[in-house]
Design an enzyme around this catalytic site. Structure first.
Site, PDB file in Angstrom:
ATOM      1  N   ASP A 254      31.014  25.929  13.086  1.00  0.00           N
ATOM      2  CA  ASP A 254      31.432  24.644  12.472  1.00  0.00           C
ATOM      3  C   ASP A 254      30.467  24.188  11.472  1.00  0.00           C
ATOM      4  OD1 ASP A 254      33.365  24.317  14.493  1.00  0.00           O
ATOM      5  OD2 ASP A 254      31.793  23.667  15.970  1.00  0.00           O
TER       6      ASP A 254
ATOM      7  N   CYS B  96       0.908  -1.146  -0.126  1.00  0.00           N
ATOM      8  CA  CYS B  96       0.057   0.156   0.040  1.00  0.00           C
ATOM      9  C   CYS B  96       0.885   1.313   0.194  1.00  0.00           C
ATOM     10  CB  CYS B  96      -1.028   0.116   1.133  1.00  0.00           C
ATOM     11  SG  CYS B  96      -2.010  -1.317   1.347  1.00  0.00           S
TER      12      CYS B  96
ATOM     13  N   ASP C 277      29.820  22.930  18.204  1.00  0.00           N
ATOM     14  CA  ASP C 277      28.904  23.544  18.819  1.00  0.00           C
ATOM     15  C   ASP C 277      27.835  24.308  17.870  1.00  0.00           C
ATOM     16  OD1 ASP C 277      30.223  25.489  17.731  1.00  0.00           O
ATOM     17  OD2 ASP C 277      30.978  26.283  20.113  1.00  0.00           O
TER      18      ASP C 277
ATOM     19  N   ASP D 100      35.494  19.330  17.835  1.00  0.00           N
ATOM     20  CA  ASP D 100      35.775  20.666  17.900  1.00  0.00           C
ATOM     21  C   ASP D 100      36.264  20.895  19.280  1.00  0.00           C
ATOM     22  OD1 ASP D 100      35.919  23.494  17.228  1.00  0.00           O
ATOM     23  OD2 ASP D 100      34.034  23.812  18.472  1.00  0.00           O
TER      24      ASP D 100
END
Length: 839
Positions: free
Chosen positions: A645, A16, A641, A442
């Site tokens: 970045d 379906c 964060d 980081d």
């Protein structure tokens, strides 16, 4: 481009959902379609200049299903389980009616075989018509109450997109028609007095097979619907958190209003024990707030003026006032719910195999059923035997389990993540996360706290700790240097008073010169003291040690001699070392990426035992590092964060944004972590692996079930083993397979990462022993005075035998002679002026 969600009615299996998917993809302007069998919904992204909602709805109807526009209320958050509840209630009613008629039908049809006592009107050749017609009358209400199978099944069959209902409709429909045919043959046999014909058709009516198959399938569907309802439990728990009322200030009068009436910049009053009605910023008061349902953090989080609060979190202690900054769909809660729903509707690459098979599965099964029936007739078996084979194949092959295998696991997995502050944006992220072999971190804001803090205060013999801090505070209060904020915050936390400062002079590149009580004071770097002919004396070696450990020494002196040194650093988060240890245990290569100089980067790397680090990298060059790793054949996860970045996150195979609790919709991340805790990266990767493993298990059992079930139903083993599958047992097996897949997916609700399991083991070991131990992570400690205050506060608690403070790791180890509630420690440390961040 527009993104619109639709509720789809009539879907019962993967055939379906594939039929709907294929139909919509053919429309011009559609860029993406995600059809979710589990939630009976469809998310369509399309160009609204060439396509509209009405055309999409019409195309779904043409495919044999019903589509309803999902109108999301922009203000009010409501549960999305009304459709599920309606489905459960409908199936329950159908099941009750089916059972009422199928039990006497089964008794009458099978009684003579099992030597059960039957009324005389059903016994003997002369009562054959009564025997047969009574079964027909009992089977008819079951067919009528389950007419949906026939409506959808034959409609999709005529549209050349047969589905599960088509198999049920053909199989049970053939059985019912053969039963009616048998009644006519019984009547004819009675008329011509043909006892052989009479006996043959009386014993092969198939009404009970059709009725019992329908009842068993409905029973399976009911259990499946009940289990499916639990998969959205995490979302509903989040929705339940949303408060209904808010207490606001209007013309200096407290007024209670509905949350829907809240406006931006309203001033809201929240008393202890009440829920935060919207996102905002505290403008008055201090408190601790329980954000556990949104972030998974077990301890209340301290909040003060200027801090942000999240709607639906719970105010634990003090009264506060805050200004509303986000309402309705813009709140963190709404964004989390939206993110989880979109993830639940998305498809993992692994599901493409199941989709391809499902698209040809039902037509293939119908063909196998027809071929098997004809083959057994050619082999000389009677029509009743061959018909039973054909019906069994149709019934046992319903591809429900195949269609549910992926979406159930994804919904439960993403929901479990949301409860723990891990927001997985799409199913593809689940699959990719398990394949990574390299994790790039980081440094600033990810491994470290991202803001400088005072770590050490060293004084000479002529001045006290508090006096040195007071002098530094008084001078730095007027400075705009980033490091000055750390000294100001430290002094304010310790309630240090300001001194009167005169003749303030900021010397760019050196520091500050000013007068306090007519005495000249210098505060700044080593060059400032050398410039003013002040010797460093014993503080030279001490400052060098601080610098080599990644800290920045700030020198304070008068015009004659040095008074002391305050070291400031961007400190490592309490959980970073443990998280990095876990990455290595998971056989991941860990690389730290930072813009800091080589010396500072090495100090942090040495502290955390990070083997590889890359320093002095500009933000715009971080994505080049990721690309180089990928060119070397690495599968890379980037953790940042989300501030500078974004390019690196976009480049990575899997992007994880950490500490994004106030901005969950970071576009460049695949996984968003609400808390600022690197351990959640470990949890996210392990949850992804567990969810993918669950999907693989579900797909394996769904495939194996059909691989074994179809040959068994087709009678492949009948010639040499005598195995033949009755259509009733085929219906039961089909239902059981679907329920088992959903139940297996629900096991993810009990997922625990290795970190959480280890914590539980330690707790259990502590409980069993005579002396129990608690390890606390305490924020704010930076010197011997701090550790002394914490140790003194905890030692006063009844049942505490000893307290040991490790300043380097911010850990407080408490040995107890009896079990003490964690909140007692939290309160004692808070009163001492510090904050417990983990137990």
């Amino acid at each position: 481009m527009k993104s619109q969600k639709f509720d789809i009615k009539g879907m019962t299996c993967s055939a379906c959902s594939n039929a709907v998917d294929r139909a919509i993809k053919k429309l011009e302007g559609v860029s993406e379609v995600n059809v979710n069998l589990l939630s009976n919904s469809m998310l369509v992204k399309y160009d609204d200049k060439v396509l509209n909602d009405d055309k999409i709805i019409k195309r779904v109807e043409d495919a044999g299903y019903e589509a309803i526009l999902n109108k999301v209320d922009n203000i009010k958050i409501e549960k999305k389980d009304n459709i599920a509840e309606d489905e459960i209630n409908e199936l329950k009613n159908r099941l009750i009616v089916s059972l009422i008629f199928s039990i006497p039908l089964f008794y009458i049809a099978m009684g003579h075989m099992l030597n059960w006592p039957l009324p005389s009107i059903f016994l003997g050749e002369k009562n054959s018509i009564t025997f047969a017609f009574t079964q027909f009358l009992l089977a008819l209400p079951i067919v009528v109450i389950n007419i949906k199978y026939y409506k959808v099944g034959f409609k999709t069959l005529l549209k050349a997109s047969p589905n599960m209902d088509s198999l049920i409709a053909i199989g049970t429909g053939a059985a019912m028609l053969y039963g009616v045919f048998s009644i006519y043959k019984i009547g004819f046999a009675l008329g011509v007095d043909d006892l052989n014909m009479l006996h043959k058709y009386s014993m092969n009516l198939y009404f009970e097979s059709a009725a019992i198959v329908l009842t068993l399938i409905t029973f399976g569907k009911y259990l499946e619907a009940k289990a499916k309802g639990k998969t959205s439990e995490a979302i509903n728990k989040l929705i339940d958190l949303a408060p209904k009322k808010a207490l606001i200030l209007r013309d200096n009068i407290e007024v209670e209003i509905s949350v829907e009436e809240l406006k931006l910049k309203d001033i809201v009053i929240v008393k202890p024990g009440a829920s935060i009605p919207a996102d905002g910023v505290i403008i008055s008061g201090n408190t601790s707030i329980d954000e556990s349902m949104l972030t998974g953090e077990s301890l209340p989080v301290s909040k003060k003026v200027g801090d942000r609060v999240i709607g639906a979190s719970i105010n634990k202690y003090g009264s506060i006032k805050f200004e509303v900054t986000k309402i309705g769909p813009d709140t963190v809660l709404s964004q989390i719910i939206k993110l989880v729903e979109e993830a639940s509707s998305s498809k993992a690459p692994i599901s493409k195999l199941a989709d391809k098979i499902s698209s040809i599965f039902v037509p293939t099964v119908i063909l196998i059923s027809v071929v098997a029936t004809i083959t057994w007739l050619i082999l000389g078996y009677d029509f009743e035997f061959a018909l039973g084979i054909g019906i069994a194949i149709l019934v046992i092959s319903c591809p429900c389990a195949l269609g549910l295998a992926t979406p159930t696991a994804i919904m439960v997995g993403t929901g479990k993540g949301a409860q723990n502050g891990i927001l997985i944006k799409n199913a593809e992220a689940l699959e990719v996360a398990e394949k990574i072999d390299t994790i790039v971190l980081d440094k600033t804001g990810t491994i470290t706290e991202g803001k400088p803090r005072v770590t050490d205060i060293l004084v000479n013999s002529e001045i006290s700790y508090n006096k040195l801090l007071q002098i530094a505070y008084s001078l730095e209060k007027n400075s705009e240097h980033p490091l000055a904020d750390a000294i100001v915050k430290k002094a304010e936390d310790e309630n240090i008073e300001l001194l009167k400062v005169e003749e303030f002079k900021a010397q760019n590149g050196f520091g500050i010169e000013a007068k306090i009580d007519d005495e000249t004071i210098f505060i700044g770097n080593k060059k400032l003291l050398e410039k003013n002919n002040i010797l460093l004396e014993d503080f030279f070696e001490k400052s060098e040690r601080l610098a080599s450990s990644g800290k920045t020494p700030i020198f304070i002196s008068n015009s004659k001699k040095i008074l002391g040194v305050i070291a400031v650093a961007d400190v490592v988060k309490a959980t970073s070392k443990r998280a990095i240890e876990e990455f290595y245990k998971m056989n991941l290569e860990v690389i730290m990426l930072t813009g800091d100089n080589q010396k500072t980067a090495k100090a942090i790397a040495d502290e955390l035992n990070i083997k590889n680090f890359i320093a002095e990298v500009l933000p715009e060059d971080k994505d080049k590092v990721i690309r180089k790793l990928q060119e070397d054949g690495k599968k890379v996860a980037m953790v940042g964060d989300g501030i500078n970045d974004a390019p690196a996150l976009a480049r990575a195979d899997i992007a994880i944004a950490i500490g994004a609790g106030t901005d969950v919709a970071i576009e460049s991340a695949n996984i968003v972590l609400v808390r600022n805790d690197l351990l959640d990266v470990v949890r996210a990767i392990q949850l992804s692996a567990a969810t993918l493993k669950n999907i693989k298990q579900n797909l394996f059992w769904a495939f194996i079930y059909n691989i074994i079930g179809i040959p068994l139903a087709a009678g492949v083993f009948y010639s040499f083993l005598g195995w033949k599958l009755n259509p009733m047992f085929a219906g039961a097996a089909m239902s059981l397979s679907s329920v088992s897949v959903v139940l297996n997916a629900l096991r993810l609700r009990f997922f625990k990462s290795t970190i959480d399991k280890n914590i539980k083991v330690i707790e259990n070991q502590n409980i069993k022993g005579v002396n129990m131990t608690k390890i606390l992570k305490v924020d704010g400690m930076s010197c011997g005075h701090c550790s002394g205050r914490v140790e003194k506060a905890l030692s006063k608690i009844d049942g505490v035998d000893s307290v040991k403070v490790e300043l380097s790791t911010k850990e407080v180890i408490i040995n107890m002679s009896k079990d003490i509630e964690e909140q007692v420690f939290v309160d004692a440390i808070s009163e001492a002026g510090y904050e417990v961040i983990k137990i």
